[in-house]
Design an enzyme around this catalytic site. Structure first.
Site, PDB file in Angstrom:
ATOM      1  N   GLU A 284      43.525  40.132  36.489  1.00  0.00           N
ATOM      2  CA  GLU A 284      43.244  40.122  37.916  1.00  0.00           C
ATOM      3  C   GLU A 284      44.477  39.754  38.732  1.00  0.00           C
ATOM      4  OE1 GLU A 284      39.724  37.817  38.598  1.00  0.00           O
ATOM      5  OE2 GLU A 284      38.464  39.264  37.542  1.00  0.00           O
ATOM      6  N   TRP A 287      46.262  42.972  38.900  1.00  0.00           N
ATOM      7  CA  TRP A 287      45.656  43.844  39.917  1.00  0.00           C
ATOM      8  C   TRP A 287      46.243  43.518  41.297  1.00  0.00           C
ATOM      9  CZ3 TRP A 287      43.008  48.167  40.456  1.00  0.00           C
ATOM     10  CH2 TRP A 287      42.203  48.652  39.415  1.00  0.00           C
ATOM     11  N   TRP A 315      31.834  60.478  58.221  1.00  0.00           N
ATOM     12  CA  TRP A 315      31.042  59.265  58.199  1.00  0.00           C
ATOM     13  C   TRP A 315      30.025  59.260  59.326  1.00  0.00           C
ATOM     14  CZ3 TRP A 315      32.024  57.083  53.751  1.00  0.00           C
ATOM     15  CH2 TRP A 315      33.310  57.180  53.191  1.00  0.00           C
ATOM     16  N   ASN A 353      34.038  37.788  44.295  1.00  0.00           N
ATOM     17  CA  ASN A 353      34.623  39.118  44.087  1.00  0.00           C
ATOM     18  C   ASN A 353      33.585  40.177  43.703  1.00  0.00           C
ATOM     19  OD1 ASN A 353      37.070  40.799  43.875  1.00  0.00           O
ATOM     20  ND2 ASN A 353      36.466  40.984  41.741  1.00  0.00           N
ATOM     21  N   TRP A 371      34.860  53.198  55.477  1.00  0.00           N
ATOM     22  CA  TRP A 371      35.335  51.991  54.794  1.00  0.00           C
ATOM     23  C   TRP A 371      36.279  51.170  55.655  1.00  0.00           C
ATOM     24  CZ3 TRP A 371      40.621  51.654  54.056  1.00  0.00           C
ATOM     25  CH2 TRP A 371      41.347  52.857  54.094  1.00  0.00           C
ATOM     26  N   TRP A 394      38.799  47.885  49.326  1.00  0.00           N
ATOM     27  CA  TRP A 394      37.939  48.787  50.097  1.00  0.00           C
ATOM     28  C   TRP A 394      38.134  50.244  49.693  1.00  0.00           C
ATOM     29  CZ3 TRP A 394      33.683  48.184  52.728  1.00  0.00           C
ATOM     30  CH2 TRP A 394      33.332  46.888  53.111  1.00  0.00           C
TER      31      TRP A 394
END
Length: 487
Positions: A284, A287, A315, A353, A371, A394
């Protein structure tokens, strides 16, 4: 040993610590005397609401940084200079007034920060002052990790493998300042002011103290010590929001009250010793760096999809979109896990998370909302807001980002609730009106019997909302919406 500069200035930004602080150590190595400054930058502060936990966290952390600097120097006159103004103006003015030859600061990778630093550098160059910038908040930055063809990675696993290989070839070490070499200068009399109060900065107290969020490098160390007691079980506990599984260090990483090198060394060593929890936690942290290099190498992600084809998605718009978005923001969607998670972020500035993925998927793929609306809301609410990680997360849930979940993977908010909050403990914490529902009914109250609802005192549409959408119908609509990309 000869020093390159007589006087230097360290500009603290996202590195609010003395422990293993790259810019500070670099200044000590190259200057005979060093001043230190932090700027409450008006260009950042002015758009914020007048109550903001992040501003209060910074202010409290600066109090400790100031004390730490004075202890290093051995006298009170060497504390932190704290200015209020526009950084592009006040930093060059301070540099000139102190007669410095070099300004030291850690790299910042966000577009607005890069533009700020470019402007400061240009002004300092005109004043014949060097701007020396260094890497601090990541292990590997920019284009240090590239594919064999010399291009930035867009898929995480091969990036992680290359990252770990490079780490094994370049072992890390911590560089904590030696008080004997802490050549901190005495501040001019007019700059020997205390760290300004929240009111002097233009803000009011938040609920930071009530939430007992630890601040400063000492607060970060306490959190780390606690997490190390639990890290070996991290892989088993990290997905359950009712369990104390995470490290809770993300806010400290964001503002640099703890060194990323310290965390990586700990995680790497423990993972090599066989700790599965440490190995997952290290992934992580990697990441985090993956998203930093994505933002740097593909700056268009700050405003649009990493994969531009996804910008063609249509959207929901108009009153329907605004109504649904408002329900999501306020935790009034009728889906308990989603609503409890939104209550958590609204009340505390923190969100687990796993829940970030659930509520993100719900906004985009159940409600059909762009988003970027969710990204902006999180940017306003999250204590640990970081442009690279927030944008990456996102784009992951919306399937528009690098190495994102496939567009047809749509989290079911009920099954996610049943799996990761099986007893409804987290839901009950933030939605007390559902407290008396059974462990089964609490995940989807609309499926409970009338008798069970009456016994629990829950009336849909009165003390808890009806679902704003039916998940199965929303899923079908999302698959159609994404048919323009189908990749």
């Amino acid at each position: 040993m000869d020093k390159q500069f007589e006087t230097g200035l360290v500009w603290f930004r996202r590195d609010l610590r003395t422990r293993d602080c790259t810019a500070l150590n670099l200044a000590f190595a190259q200057c005979r005397q060093v001043h230190c400054v932090f700027v409450f930058d008006r260009s950042i502060l002015d758009p914020l609401p007048r109550v903001d936990r992040r501003v209060e966290f910074i202010r409290e952390s600066l109090l400790e940084l100031d004390i730490s600097l004075r202890q290093l120097a051995g006298h009170d006159a060497a504390g932190l200079i704290v200015l209020l103004g526009t950084a592009t103006q006040v930093i060059p003015e301070l540099a000139q007034s102190l007669g410095i030859q070099a300004l030291f600061a850690a790299h910042d990778y966000e577009p607005q920060a890069v533009a700020r630093d470019d402007a400061v550098c240009k002004t300092l160059t005109d004043l014949q002052i060097e701007f020396i910038s260094c890497k601090d908040q990541v292990i590997f930055e920019k284009q240090e990790i590239l594919t064999q063809s010399g291009t930035p990675y867009g898929v995480f696993t091969p990036y992680k493998n290359a990252w770990l290989k490079k780490l094994s070839e370049q072992p890390l070490s911590l560089n904590n300042p030696d008080p004997a070499h802490a050549c901190l200068a005495r501040r001019p009399e007019q700059l020997q002011r205390a760290v300004p109060s929240l009111a002097e900065i233009g803000f009011s107290p938040s609920n930071l103290r009530t939430l007992q969020i630890p601040t400063g490098q000492s607060g970060a160390q306490k959190l780390l010590e606690n997490f190390l007691l639990r890290i070996d079980q991290y892989h088993e506990t990290r997905d359950f929001p009712a369990i104390r599984g995470p490290s809770y260090l993300s806010m400290h990483l964001r503002f640099g009250t703890i060194s990323i090198r310290e965390l990586v060394i700990l995680a790497y060593v423990k993972s090599r010793q066989g700790s599965q929890g440490a190995a997952i936690w290290l992934s992580e942290l990697i990441w985090r760096e993956f998203y930093f290099q994505i933002l740097f190498n593909f700056p268009h992600v700050a405003t649009g999809a990493y994969r531009p084809a996804y910008d063609a998605i249509e959207w929901e718009e108009g009153e329907l979109a605004l109504s649904r978005f408002s329900a999501w923001c306020q935790g009034q969607t009728g889906y308990p896990l989603v609503d409890a998670a939104m209550a958590q972020i609204n009340q505390t500035g923190y969100m687990h998370n796993r829940l970030r993925m659930v509520v993100g998927s719900f906004l985009v793929k159940d409600l059909g909302i762009d988003w970027r609306w969710g990204e902006r809301y999180f940017a306003e609410q999250l204590n640990d807001f970081d442009l690279a990680a927030n944008n990456g997360g996102w784009q992951w849930v919306s399937s528009s980002g690098c190495d994102a979940q496939p567009y047809f993977r749509i989290f079911n908010p009920v099954s996610q609730s049943e799996k990761f909050d099986p007893n409804g403990k987290f839901i009950r914490r933030y939605l007390p009106q559902l407290n008396d529902l059974s462990d089964k009914d609490i995940h989807s109250p609309w499926t409970a019997t009338a008798l069970a609802m009456k016994a629990a005192g829950v009336v849909l549409g009165e003390n808890y909302p009806k679902p704003v959408v039916a998940h199965d119908q929303a899923r079908a609509k999302t698959l159609l919406r994404y048919s323009v990309v189908k990749k």
